[in-house]
Design a protein around this motif. Structure first.
Motif, mmCIF file in Angstrom:
data_model
loop_
_atom_site.group_PDB
_atom_site.id
_atom_site.type_symbol
_atom_site.label_atom_id
_atom_site.label_comp_id
_atom_site.label_asym_id
_atom_site.label_seq_id
_atom_site.Cartn_x
_atom_site.Cartn_y
_atom_site.Cartn_z
ATOM 1 N N THR A 29 0.827 -1.212 0.000
ATOM 2 C CA THR A 29 0.000 0.000 0.000
ATOM 3 C C THR A 29 0.860 1.260 0.000
ATOM 4 O O THR A 29 0.579 2.212 -0.744
ATOM 5 C CB THR A 29 -0.951 -0.006 1.212
ATOM 6 O OG1 THR A 29 -1.788 -1.163 1.130
ATOM 7 C CG2 THR A 29 -1.804 1.246 1.263
ATOM 8 N N ALA A 32 2.340 1.731 -3.351
ATOM 9 C CA ALA A 32 1.325 2.299 -4.245
ATOM 10 C C ALA A 32 1.178 3.802 -4.023
ATOM 11 O O ALA A 32 1.100 4.576 -4.981
ATOM 12 C CB ALA A 32 -0.013 1.592 -4.019
ATOM 13 N N ARG A 33 1.164 4.221 -2.776
ATOM 14 C CA ARG A 33 1.031 5.660 -2.478
ATOM 15 C C ARG A 33 2.186 6.468 -3.077
ATOM 16 O O ARG A 33 1.986 7.567 -3.579
ATOM 17 C CB ARG A 33 0.974 5.886 -0.974
ATOM 18 C CG ARG A 33 -0.327 5.489 -0.357
ATOM 19 C CD ARG A 33 -0.335 5.747 1.126
ATOM 20 N NE ARG A 33 -1.557 5.251 1.727
ATOM 21 C CZ ARG A 33 -1.691 4.968 2.995
ATOM 22 N NH1 ARG A 33 -0.675 5.129 3.823
ATOM 23 N NH2 ARG A 33 -2.824 4.519 3.463
ATOM 24 N N GLU A 36 1.655 6.799 -6.773
ATOM 25 C CA GLU A 36 0.520 7.682 -7.088
ATOM 26 C C GLU A 36 0.890 9.161 -7.078
ATOM 27 O O GLU A 36 0.114 9.991 -7.536
ATOM 28 C CB GLU A 36 -0.619 7.436 -6.104
ATOM 29 C CG GLU A 36 -1.332 6.130 -6.337
ATOM 30 C CD GLU A 36 -2.306 5.773 -5.245
ATOM 31 O OE1 GLU A 36 -3.217 4.983 -5.538
ATOM 32 O OE2 GLU A 36 -2.178 6.251 -4.102
ATOM 33 N N ARG A 96 -2.374 -2.141 -4.937
ATOM 34 C CA ARG A 96 -3.470 -2.086 -3.964
ATOM 35 C C ARG A 96 -4.325 -3.359 -4.005
ATOM 36 O O ARG A 96 -4.750 -3.864 -2.966
ATOM 37 C CB ARG A 96 -4.337 -0.856 -4.187
ATOM 38 C CG ARG A 96 -3.677 0.425 -3.755
ATOM 39 C CD ARG A 96 -4.629 1.603 -3.916
ATOM 40 N NE ARG A 96 -3.971 2.843 -3.606
ATOM 41 C CZ ARG A 96 -3.717 3.277 -2.379
ATOM 42 N NH1 ARG A 96 -4.060 2.569 -1.339
ATOM 43 N NH2 ARG A 96 -3.111 4.447 -2.196
ATOM 44 N N ALA A 99 -2.429 -5.980 -2.237
ATOM 45 C CA ALA A 99 -2.470 -5.733 -0.789
ATOM 46 C C ALA A 99 -3.806 -6.206 -0.209
ATOM 47 O O ALA A 99 -3.841 -6.827 0.860
ATOM 48 C CB ALA A 99 -2.258 -4.252 -0.505
ATOM 49 N N ARG A 100 -4.890 -5.928 -0.905
ATOM 50 C CA ARG A 100 -6.210 -6.381 -0.426
ATOM 51 C C ARG A 100 -6.279 -7.912 -0.383
ATOM 52 O O ARG A 100 -6.842 -8.495 0.550
ATOM 53 C CB ARG A 100 -7.331 -5.849 -1.316
ATOM 54 C CG ARG A 100 -7.734 -4.426 -1.005
ATOM 55 C CD ARG A 100 -9.022 -4.035 -1.727
ATOM 56 N NE ARG A 100 -8.945 -4.179 -3.168
ATOM 57 C CZ ARG A 100 -8.418 -3.289 -3.997
ATOM 58 N NH1 ARG A 100 -7.902 -2.162 -3.530
ATOM 59 N NH2 ARG A 100 -8.411 -3.499 -5.299
#
Length: 103
Positions: A29, A32-33, A36, A96, A99-100
């Motif tokens: 996560t 990913a941030r 982004e 993401r 991660a989920r």
């Protein structure tokens, strides 16, 4: 003053612990941030490496070595394909989702 006749709410503590994402999911996560921040830029190995390094440093560095190593093994197994030709935004979406799936 605490009421010592009442047992601590173990169920609540366990619920909170279970609801937290795993360390491996947190690494994905945070990676990913980082990606982004420039979602329209092309995904590169270098950009992914920098983002992952930041995530690992932030999430895993404070942990005991065994926990950190296990988490990195899980990250490695869960890593989606971030092949050339996608944007950093698309890579972030894939991270993401991974991660989920880890929880």
């Amino acid at each position: 003053m605490a009421d010592l006749t009442q047992p601590p709410d173990i169920d609540e503590a366990l619920r909170r612990l279970i609801e937290q994402p795993s360390y491996a999911a947190q690494v994905l996560t945070v990676t990913a941030r980082m990606l982004e921040m420039d979602p329209t830029e092309p995904m590169t190995t270098r950009a992914g490496g920098i983002a992952m390094t930041i995530a690992v440093d932030a999430i895993l560095t404070p942990l005991p070595r065994a926990v950190s190593d296990d988490s990195m093994d899980r990250v490695t197994r869960a890593m989606p394909d971030l092949a050339d030709g996608i944007t950093r935004g698309e890579a972030a979406l894939r991270l993401r989702a991974a991660a989920r799936a880890l929880g």
